[in-house]
Design an enzyme around this catalytic site. Structure first.
Site, PDB file in Angstrom:
ATOM      1  CE1 TYR A 117       2.962  15.868   6.158  1.00  0.00           C
ATOM      2  CE2 TYR A 117       2.136  16.509   4.032  1.00  0.00           C
ATOM      3  CZ  TYR A 117       2.996  15.657   4.753  1.00  0.00           C
ATOM      4  OH  TYR A 117       3.920  14.726   4.109  1.00  0.00           O
TER       5      TYR A 117
ATOM      6  CD  GLU B  42       5.869  16.794   9.388  1.00  0.00           C
ATOM      7  OE1 GLU B  42       6.158  17.845  10.054  1.00  0.00           O
ATOM      8  OE2 GLU B  42       6.131  16.048   8.412  1.00  0.00           O
TER       9      GLU B  42
ATOM     10  CG  ASP C  56       4.704  -7.380  17.335  1.00  0.00           C
ATOM     11  OD1 ASP C  56       3.459  -7.019  17.254  1.00  0.00           O
ATOM     12  OD2 ASP C  56       5.559  -7.718  16.488  1.00  0.00           O
TER      13      ASP C  56
ATOM     14  CB  THR D 117      -1.076  -4.886  12.997  1.00  0.00           C
ATOM     15  OG1 THR D 117      -1.663  -6.240  13.557  1.00  0.00           O
ATOM     16  CG2 THR D 117       0.234  -5.054  12.695  1.00  0.00           C
TER      17      THR D 117
ATOM     18  CE  LYS E 292      -0.730  -8.803  11.835  1.00  0.00           C
ATOM     19  NZ  LYS E 292       0.067  -8.457  10.525  1.00  0.00           N
TER      20      LYS E 292
ATOM     21  NE  ARG F  87      -3.412  -3.710   5.158  1.00  0.00           N
ATOM     22  CZ  ARG F  87      -2.844  -4.855   5.275  1.00  0.00           C
ATOM     23  NH1 ARG F  87      -1.765  -5.195   5.459  1.00  0.00           N
ATOM     24  NH2 ARG F  87      -3.855  -5.792   5.142  1.00  0.00           N
TER      25      ARG F  87
HETATM   26  C1  PLP Z   1       3.765 -10.001  15.052  1.00  0.00           C
HETATM   27  C2  PLP Z   1       3.752  -9.427  13.995  1.00  0.00           C
HETATM   28  N1  PLP Z   1       4.523  -7.918  14.159  1.00  0.00           N
HETATM   29  C3  PLP Z   1       4.401  -7.289  13.182  1.00  0.00           C
HETATM   30  C4  PLP Z   1       3.764  -7.399  12.035  1.00  0.00           C
HETATM   31  C5  PLP Z   1       4.114  -6.540  10.811  1.00  0.00           C
HETATM   32  O1  PLP Z   1       2.966  -5.637  10.564  1.00  0.00           O
HETATM   33  P1  PLP Z   1       2.755  -4.733   9.331  1.00  0.00           P
HETATM   34  O2  PLP Z   1       2.508  -5.715   8.047  1.00  0.00           O
HETATM   35  O3  PLP Z   1       1.503  -3.983   9.468  1.00  0.00           O
HETATM   36  O4  PLP Z   1       3.906  -3.805   9.141  1.00  0.00           O
HETATM   37  C6  PLP Z   1       3.217  -8.535  11.616  1.00  0.00           C
HETATM   38  C7  PLP Z   1       2.633  -8.680  10.390  1.00  0.00           C
HETATM   39  O5  PLP Z   1       2.115  -9.906  10.066  1.00  0.00           O
HETATM   40  C8  PLP Z   1       3.229  -9.597  12.639  1.00  0.00           C
HETATM   41  O6  PLP Z   1       2.712 -10.643  12.346  1.00  0.00           O
END
Ligand code: PLP
Length: 434
Positions: free
Chosen positions: A53, A55, A199, A225, A228, A234
């Protein structure tokens, strides 16, 4: 079969892990959001750090015993900063959606307006969809691609932003095959007084390799993320590129003190939206960022794009409609309406042939999200196995063989055999990964 603790103690779970490894080995994995993490990344994820842990942040924890995990988290943060040229990062978000939740908590109040990329045009659920917290908690408005080109038109987005006057504009997508003009987005955000959030979940690896436009100097905040194109464990991450003029300063309600983004975002992750960080995953992120800093990562990412372009050209030659006509990145979006097939059927029959893809809405789709008119294909995972343009052109032909005979199971099973033989030439994992 290999002998492991898991095998001895819980053969039922072990056998399922073994089966899944076998499936990954023998299958043409073309889901655009998936990749194959290295053994080193998986070892870090399976380590004793899962027990800890921690935090808080390095040096400022709510628990004792953090002296080693502090160093691990600092390593992950430093590597991420140098990989992306960012001034600040938080590596604790458990996933992409969690990173995005922290951004909303940091910069939007319930009921305020978001202008996001329409989900049915390639955007993501967390960018204002009515079934997601982002759309439930906020007033979501959307921009989308043009019908004729399948591409974004910055003038149209500017007009929309002026009309909506959003608190935040989001960029980023799950199924957009073209690059973004971040400078133009920033200009629109400045003109309309909005925060700009990118994002880069899908394209982070390509951006780290400097093969796509760089959002870091333009967006106020960037999320991603790590699993990918970035090919890590993950997980999620938040980055801030520049805050030189402290234009991002946020006033603390009680003290009136101007806080900077980093403080606001750190507390939006913890305690705002999460509890204890997953230190084993943070260790795996550090390993993956270390891999991404090596020169061969750029070679890999270049091949990801080359493979997508080669496969796209092969589909166009066979009479398929690609949304936007091609790709700049790692994915292809095929509109199957001229082939009289739905995305759902295509996903199912390709699955029979051991080719894994996902059904996907195409812009201006006439089918529901459960059926769809398209499929999305990505090259990152098979490129990790070492496949190059000839293999992707061959796979395009195999896909065409299946889609041209939707009812013919003999053809589907014949293709499955060809896929298996192809995969055997590009070995992945030599045993169950435990
Ligand atoms: C553009 C985008 N943002 C956020 C996410 C969410 O990611 P996670 O599945 O790790 O929560 C994805 C997942 O496919 C995504 O394509």
């Amino acid at each position: 079969m290999i002998n492991t603790r898991l095998n001895e103690q819980d053969p039922e779970v072990f056998r399922l892990v073994e089966k899944e490894t076998e499936r990954q080995n023998q299958n043409a994995e073309m889901i655009a959001s998936e990749n194959f993490a290295s053994r080193a990344v998986m070892e870090a994820m399976g380590s004793s750090l899962t027990n800890k842990y921690a935090e808080g942040l390095p040096g400022k924890r709510y628990y004792g015993g953090c002296k080693f995990v502090d160093v691990v988290e600092d390593l992950a943060r430093d590597r991420a900063k140098s990989l992306f040229g960012a001034e600040w990062v938080n590596v604790q978000p458990h996933s992409g959606a969690q990173a995005n939740a922290a951004v909303y908590l940091a910069f939007m109040k319930p009921g305020e307006k978001l202008l996001g990329f329409d989900l049915s045009h390639g955007g993501h659920l967390t960018h204002g969809s009515p079934v997601n917290f982002s759309g439930i908690m906020h007033e979501a408005h959307f921009y989308g691609v043009e019908k004729e080109t399948g591409r974004l038109d910055m003038n149209r987005i500017r007009d929309k932003a002026k009309q909506v006057k959003p608190k935040m504009i989001s960029i980023g997508a799950s199924a957009y095959t073209r690059d973004f003009d971040y400078e133009a987005f920033r200009d629109i955000a400045d003109e309309t007084g909005a925060f700009l959030w990118m994002d880069m979940a899908h394209t982070a690896g390509l951006i780290a390799a400097r093969l796509l436009n760089d959002p870091i100097p333009w967006a106020h905040v960037i999320t991603t993320t790590t699993h990918k194109t970035l090919r890590g464990p993950r997980g999620g991450m938040i980055l801030v590129g520049r805050d030189k003029e402290n234009t991002l300063g946020v006033v603390a309600p009680k003290s009136g003190r101007v806080k900077n983004w980093s403080e606001v975002l750190d507390s939006a992750v913890f305690p705002g939206t999460q509890g204890g960080p997953l230190m084993h995953v943070i260790a795996a992120k550090a390993v993956a960022f270390g891999e991404a800093l090596q020169p061969d990562f750029k070679t890999y990412q270049k091949q990801v794009i080359r493979n997508a372009k080669a496969m796209g050209a092969a589909f166009v030659e066979m009479g398929y409609n690609l949304v936007s006509g091609g790709t700049d990145n790692h994915l292809l979006l095929i509109d199957l309406r001229n082939k009289n097939l739905t995305g759902k059927t295509a996903e199912q029959i390709l699955g029979r042939a051991e080719i894994t893809v996902n059904k996907n809405m195409v812009p201006f789709d006439t089918e529901s999200p459960f059926v769809t008119s398209g499929i999305r294909l990505g090259t990152p995972a098979l490129t990790t196995r070492g496949m190059k343009e000839p293999e992707f052109e061959y796979l395009a032909k195999l896909i065409n063989k299946v889609l041209s005979a939707p009812e013919d199971d003999t053809i589907h099973l014949g293709v499955a055999q060809e896929v298996k033989e192809l995969c055997e030439r590009f070995p992945l994992y030599d045993a169950a990964v435990v």
